[in-house]
Design a protein around this motif. Sequence first.
Motif: not given
Length: 754
Positions: A297, A271, A354, A293, A305
């Motif tokens: 998250q 993560v 990512t 990003q 994810v």
Amino acid sequence: MKRQLWATASALVMMHAAPAMAQVSGETAEAATDPSGTDPDAFADVVVTARRREENLQDVPVAVTAFTPAVLVQKAITDRTSLADNTPSLFTINGGYPREFAFFALRGQGPAFGSTPGVINYFAEVPNTTSIDGRVGTYYDLANVQVVSGPQGTLFGKNATGGNILFEPAKPRNAFEGYVRAEYGNYNNARIEGALNLPVVPDKVLLRVAGEVGRRDGYTIDVGPNFAGKDYDNLAYQSVRLGLTLRPADGIESYTVARYYNSDTNGGGTVLGAVNPAGAALIGLFYPTIGSQLADQQGRGPRRVSYDLNQRSLTDYWQVVNQTSIDLGDTLKLRNIASYSEFRSKYTYDYDATPLPLAGQVSRGIPVLAPNTFTEELQLQGTAANRAINFSIGGYLDRQTWSGPAGIQEFTLFPVGTLIPPVPFFQVLKNRSEAVFGQATVDLGVLTPALRGLSLTGGLRYTWEHSFTATTLIAPPAVEGTFDDDYLSYTATIDYDVSSGIHVYLTSRDAYKSGGVNGPVPEGSAFRVFPAERLSDIEAGLKAQFDVGTMKGRLNVAAYRGNYDNIQRTTAEQVSGVVLNVTRSAAKGRVQGVEINAALIPFTGLTLNGSYSYIDARYTEVADASAGAILNGAPFPYTPEHKFSVGGTYEAPLGRAGDLTLSANYVRQTEVSTAQTNQSFYRELPGYGLLNASVGLNNVGGRPLSITAFGTNLTNVAKPVGVIDLYAAGPSVVGLTYTEPRMYGIRVGYRFGN
């Protein structure tokens, strides 16, 4: 093994006896291999093999934590992290690679970039550095699991500065028997395990076959856009063992165990935990969405994810071990332990967590890791002077070769993968070691009645090691390097039975973690090779078992202090006019602590247990300015300052309905660092606590049937337990591995035979 894994992530840039219920003596010990049952007496004699022979845990002057199969089930120990949660001073290192590759650290001794592990796993008395034992799918049909703390440098096959973890399989018995156990729970968790024991020729040819298969959906889900709906942190494994004991003549026994393990999953759900604004400014020129990003998250939470790589983690492993013993009269026994194994691992992993191509690796058709390992150990064990002296002498060797090609076909670490194509990275690792050893215990009370209860132990081991590394980055030629080392290890112990049930000891010992070679550094440089680490310690222990009225109690305490020399760390050094990251001897340190275990039976049916560990570790000296630049103010890794567990089991007969069993266990540890230097951004993993519980019926309807409802992480804690820190590197991100979510289900077990 560890060098390859850490290079992958970094290239281009008490005495604790709890739960004090291990293998118990006699037939009870062998029956305990059935995980559906419970231990009939929490304070029955506990037999451990911490000194390579069977001894009562309360008498052996060694820090050991031991678990029976029943206790492994009660405490929900199914992987490395849960084993560490229930063992004081043991820590598991996650992050930066598939979750099943977690490494152990014990009393602050673990892996480091470019070096060998500080904790060695053993299966059937054979050292195993291939990251198999302790992962999910390896806890079935075991006789016990033992965690031996402190330097182990004399009797065991490999030197270990932190300790050893012994996984002992259940051996064939002279009886027709077996068990089967199945469970089903949330996330479509479905597992089945079992064992069948056959006396093919009674007392002469004994066969045992066991295995486990498991499937579970992942609890971390990809939201897209690349792999929408794909689940990570899933399970898909199968494992089988075959044990065969032959007794062709009186005094001769040959035990062979062969095993195969396969796992094919979607890898771990790393993560995104942080983004470096300075690095993101440059990355944003190529990937404008980098700025959003982290917020994206955080909005999704840790179970959702988005990746750019199609992750996969595949492991194939097989091993054959033979233990042969020959009695040479009443006082001598010759033992030979030989093994061969092959390990193959392929994985694709998204390090940056990512949907951008910032950091990751792809192995495609070739394995990342491909060691073949052969080991051989010859022991002569015996007694002398009317059994006042118990000794063992012998020799050990191992050979690790590499099956190539092996490595990473595409390695990305921004700007690699953006300004230039992903690069291939291949490595060959070959190692060999030889050792001779001897250790003896003298019971002075047998020789002189006035010294009854007093024993002395001394041991020496001399080890020779050779390692070879060849690294190919992008294209040949490979950069090669070799390293040779040798060292002497010792153990000296005095222990004393103060009275019935009270035992004290004092031990001093040392062990080494092998040195190595920095491949890219030219011959003649001071940083071409780095020496072995050395940990020497002194440990004092108390083991007490007592009765207070109708209550039974057990208290084990150990205090230790270790001096840690030639600590290996990675620093940036000028080598021939070029700055290179090199592994080197960078510092000295001190590791000290206390481990306590207590158990109490207030009344028949109720067993309470608790444990606590405290670790104080720090650097005491740095080698020079470049070492100080990365270590001054740095936390000492792998050492949670405080760690404790409390739990209990209650058993009550319910007549024909069966025997009720209620079990609960809570474990907690304080914050801990995995950072090797002060340059890491994510310095501390937060503390966390987990609550597990179960309720079940054994001997349902008077039959050997058990039904149990279980739950793990009942409070659904979601805390980071692992980290890959690329904050100061090109990708400018931090990836986190989280605790498993709440899981629950039903398991059913059935025993059959004698």
